[in-house]
Design an enzyme around this catalytic site. Structure first.
Site, PDB file in Angstrom:
ATOM      1  N   GLY A 239       0.773  -1.244   0.000  1.00  0.00           N
ATOM      2  CA  GLY A 239       0.000   0.000   0.000  1.00  0.00           C
ATOM      3  C   GLY A 239       0.798   1.284   0.000  1.00  0.00           C
ATOM      4  O   GLY A 239       0.235   2.362  -0.177  1.00  0.00           O
ATOM      5  N   GLU A 273       4.050  -6.824   1.941  1.00  0.00           N
ATOM      6  CA  GLU A 273       3.664  -7.218   0.579  1.00  0.00           C
ATOM      7  C   GLU A 273       3.694  -6.004  -0.355  1.00  0.00           C
ATOM      8  O   GLU A 273       2.664  -5.628  -0.926  1.00  0.00           O
ATOM      9  CB  GLU A 273       2.244  -7.797   0.593  1.00  0.00           C
ATOM     10  N   ARG A 276       3.693  -1.645  -5.738  1.00  0.00           N
ATOM     11  CA  ARG A 276       4.000  -0.390  -6.433  1.00  0.00           C
ATOM     12  C   ARG A 276       5.292   0.281  -5.972  1.00  0.00           C
ATOM     13  O   ARG A 276       6.040   0.821  -6.778  1.00  0.00           O
ATOM     14  CB  ARG A 276       2.819   0.561  -6.184  1.00  0.00           C
ATOM     15  N   CYS A 343     -11.532   2.620 -29.441  1.00  0.00           N
ATOM     16  CA  CYS A 343     -12.817   3.286 -29.671  1.00  0.00           C
ATOM     17  C   CYS A 343     -13.603   3.468 -28.378  1.00  0.00           C
ATOM     18  O   CYS A 343     -14.644   2.831 -28.161  1.00  0.00           O
ATOM     19  CB  CYS A 343     -13.612   2.492 -30.678  1.00  0.00           C
TER      20      CYS A 343
HETATM   21  N1  LLP Z   1      -1.284  -7.111  -0.593  1.00  0.00           N
HETATM   22  C1  LLP Z   1      -2.576  -7.229  -0.894  1.00  0.00           C
HETATM   23  C2  LLP Z   1      -3.401  -8.166  -0.135  1.00  0.00           C
HETATM   24  C3  LLP Z   1      -3.129  -6.464  -1.936  1.00  0.00           C
HETATM   25  O1  LLP Z   1      -4.419  -6.577  -2.219  1.00  0.00           O
HETATM   26  C4  LLP Z   1      -2.292  -5.569  -2.665  1.00  0.00           C
HETATM   27  C5  LLP Z   1      -2.838  -4.759  -3.754  1.00  0.00           C
HETATM   28  C6  LLP Z   1      -0.927  -5.485  -2.306  1.00  0.00           C
HETATM   29  C7  LLP Z   1      -0.462  -6.266  -1.272  1.00  0.00           C
HETATM   30  C8  LLP Z   1       0.050  -4.583  -3.014  1.00  0.00           C
HETATM   31  O2  LLP Z   1      -0.301  -3.256  -2.888  1.00  0.00           O
HETATM   32  P1  LLP Z   1       0.704  -2.088  -3.335  1.00  0.00           P
HETATM   33  O3  LLP Z   1       1.916  -2.142  -2.444  1.00  0.00           O
HETATM   34  O4  LLP Z   1       1.077  -2.291  -4.750  1.00  0.00           O
HETATM   35  O5  LLP Z   1      -0.081  -0.853  -3.145  1.00  0.00           O
HETATM   36  N2  LLP Z   1      -4.708  -1.764  -9.718  1.00  0.00           N
HETATM   37  C9  LLP Z   1      -4.597  -0.697  -8.737  1.00  0.00           C
HETATM   38  C10 LLP Z   1      -4.004  -1.205  -7.435  1.00  0.00           C
HETATM   39  C11 LLP Z   1      -4.759  -2.347  -6.858  1.00  0.00           C
HETATM   40  C12 LLP Z   1      -4.064  -2.939  -5.651  1.00  0.00           C
HETATM   41  C13 LLP Z   1      -4.680  -4.219  -5.255  1.00  0.00           C
HETATM   42  N3  LLP Z   1      -4.060  -4.831  -4.134  1.00  0.00           N
HETATM   43  C14 LLP Z   1      -3.790   0.437  -9.327  1.00  0.00           C
HETATM   44  O6  LLP Z   1      -3.411   0.349 -10.479  1.00  0.00           O
HETATM   45  O7  LLP Z   1      -3.567   1.443  -8.650  1.00  0.00           O
END
Ligand code: LLP
Length: 410
Positions: A239, A273, A276, A343
Site C-alpha cells: 500500500g 507485501e 507499487r 474506440c
Molecule cells: N497485498 C494485498 C493483499 C493487496 O491486495 C495488494 C494490492 C498489495 C499487497 C500490493 O499493494 P501495493 O503495495 O502495490 O499498493 N490496480 C490498482 C491497485 C490495486 C491494488 C490491489 N491490491 C492500481 O493500479 O492502482
C-alpha cells in the site's frame, strides 16, 4: 534516486537513449530498469533493516517472470492471489517459505495446490474459507499455517477503487469475527493460526492510516494474548504509495519507526507485501505519435499505446506524466490531450494546458507504469500485448515478446 533522466535534451533510462532504442523497436513497448528495481528494493530493505522482515513482492503489480527471478535473487518473496501468480512465483524459483497467498475467493484447486507446495502462509478472508481450508488440509494430512485477514475499518485516504480496509469493502473480517474464530480455534484441527494480516489499500501517501492500523492491531493482540493466542507473524500488506505527479514521497522511515516500536512490544515476525513501491517507477511505456489532430484551441495527440496497454487513467483517473523523448520548446498555450486509438472516449491518458513542440512520428514516454501497467493490460480491440524489455546498465534484453496477432486470433 530516479534512473529516468534527461541528458541534454535526450531522455535516458539508465544509460539507454530511449529514442535510439525506440527507432529499432515496434511500439508501444514496456521498458524496465533493473537498476531502478534494485534501488527500490534495497531502499525498502534497508529502511526496515531493524525489523528484518520477510518482503513478499506483490506479484499482481508486475508478474514478468524475469523481473520476479531478479527480485528473488536480491531477496524477495512473493505475495500471490491466484494459481497463475503462485505458478509464476515458483517458476521464478521463489522459496515457497517466502510466499503468502491472499484473496477473497480462493478455489479448492488453488488451496489444494498452495498446501501441497508448503507455502509460508495462506491468508484466509472468511469463515467459509477457513472451514474449506481445514478440510482440504485434513485430506492432505497437513497442518497448514493460516493468517486471518483483518478488515480494520480504517480509511486509507486513497482512491475509492483501491481502498480495501473499510468495513464496506469485501476484504478480510472484522476484529469481532476474528476473535470469535480464534476463540473456537480448536474446531479447526488442521489449521495453525499463525498470523494476522492487513492490507488497507494501495497508493497511500500518508503514514497516518498505517499508524491507526498498527494501534488497532495492538489492541487486538492484547485481547487474543489473553486467550492464549500468540501469532508468529504480522503481515502488514503493501500500500505504500509513490509520487506520480510531484506528490511528496511516502515517509517510509517514519513508518519503519512505528513498526519497530510495535515489534518491540510483540514477539512477532513482520511480513510486507509491497508492489507499487518496488516496481512502480521501474517501468515506462514507450509509444509513437501516430497523428496530431488540431482544432481551433485544442490538439489531440493520438499515440499508438491505448487503454488496453495501460488502463489506469481510464479506470482510476490516474495521471501518468508523458515525456517527449527529445525535449523541445514548450508551445504557446494549446491544450494537448494524449489519447489512444481505442474506440472509447475514456481511452485518454492526460491533458496539458501547454506542452512541448511535438510532431507525428515522434516517440513519447509514459512514466511510472512498472506497477499495474502490463498486468492490467488486455486485448481489447483485438490489440496484442506489447513487448517487454529490460535494461540493465549496458544490456538490453527482451523479457517478453510482443504477442503475435496470429496467437491472438487463434
Ligand atoms: N497485498 C494485498 C493483499 C493487496 O491486495 C495488494 C494490492 C498489495 C499487497 C500490493 O499493494 P501495493 O503495495 O502495490 O499498493 N490496480 C490498482 C491497485 C490495486 C491494488 C490491489 N491490491 C492500481 O493500479 O492502482
Amino acid at each position: 534516486m530516479n534512473f529516468l533522466k534527461f541528458k541534454n535534451s535526450k531522455l535516458f533510462f539508465e544509460s539507454v537513449n530511449i529514442e535510439k532504442l525506440a527507432k529499432k523497436k515496434k511500439t508501444p513497448f514496456y521498458l524496465y530498469s533493473q537498476q531502478q528495481l534494485k534501488h527500490n528494493f534495497d531502499f525498502f530493505k534497508s529502511t526496515f533493516k531493524k525489523l528484518n522482515p520477510i518482503i513478499c513482492f506483490s506479484v499482481k503489480s508486475n508478474s514478468n517472470v524475469k523481473l520476479l527471478s531478479y527480485l528473488k535473487k536480491i531477496g524477495a518473496g512473493a505475495d500471490v492471489v491466484s494459481m497463475g501468480e503462485l505458478l509464476i512465483a515458483l517458476k521464478a524459483k521463489i522459496d515457497p517459505k517466502k510466499i503468502v497467498f491472499s484473496g477473497v475467493g480462493k478455489t479448492d484447486e488453488e488451496l489444494n495446490f498452495a498446501i501441497k507446495k508448503n507455502i509460508l502462509l495462506i491468508n484466509a478472508e472468511s469463515e467459509s474459507e477457513l472451514q474449506n481450508l481445514d478440510s482440504i488440509a485434513k485430506k492432505n494430512k497437513k497442518i497448514v499455517s493460516v493468517g486471518l485477514r483483518i478488515n480494520p475499518n480504517i480509511k486509507a485516504k486513497t482512491n475509492k477503487k483501491i481502498s480495501t480496509g473499510k468495513k464496506d469493502d469485501k476484504f478480510g473480517m472484522s476484529f469481532e469475527k476474528c476473535l470469535k474464530i480464534l476463540d473456537n480455534r480448536s474446531t479447526y484441527s488442521n489449521l495453525n493460526f499463525d498470523a494476522l494480516s492487513v492490507h488497507i489499500g494501495s497508493q497511500i501517501l500518508e503514514v497516518e492510516p498505517f499508524r491507526k492500523t498498527l494501534s488497532a492491531l495492538q489492541k487486538f493482540l492484547d485481547k487474543i494474548n489473553k486467550i492464549g493466542v500468540y501469532p508468529n507473524y504480522i503481515d502488514l500488506g503493501g500500500g505504500m504509495g509513490i509520487p506520480y505527479n510531484n506528490e511528496r514521497q511516502f515517509n517510509l522511515k517514519q513508518y519503519a519507526m512505528l513498526i519497530e516500536s510495535f515489534k518491540n512490544k510483540n514477539n512477532v515476525e513482520i511480513i510486507f507485501e509491497p508492489g507499487r513501491f518496488i516496481s512502480g517507477n521501474s517501468g515506462i511505456l514507450i509509444s509513437k505519435i501516430i497523428y496530431i489532430k488540431s482544432s481551433r484551441n485544442k490538439r489531440f495527440v493520438i499515440i499508438d499505446a491505448a487503454m488496453n496497454d495501460l488502463i489506469r487513467p481510464a479506470l482510476y483517473g490516474a495521471k501518468h506524466q508523458i515525456l517527449p523523448v527529445t525535449k523541445s520548446k514548450i508551445t504557446s498555450k494549446i491544450s494537448t490531450e494524449f489519447v489512444g486509438p481505442v474506440c472509447e472516449t475514456s481511452d485518454s491518458f492526460i491533458t496539458y494546458n501547454k506542452y512541448f513542440k511535438i510532431h507525428e512520428g515522434n516517440f513519447v514516454c509514459i512514466t511510472n507504469v512498472g506497477a499495474y501497467g502490463r498486468t492490467l493490460a488486455s486485448n481489447y480491440n483485438t490489440r496484442p500485448y506489447s513487448e517487454e524489455i529490460l535494461i540493465n546498465k549496458n544490456s538490453i534484453q527482451t523479457i517478453k515478446q510482443r504477442q503475435s496477432l496470429k496467437s491472438l486470433i487463434e
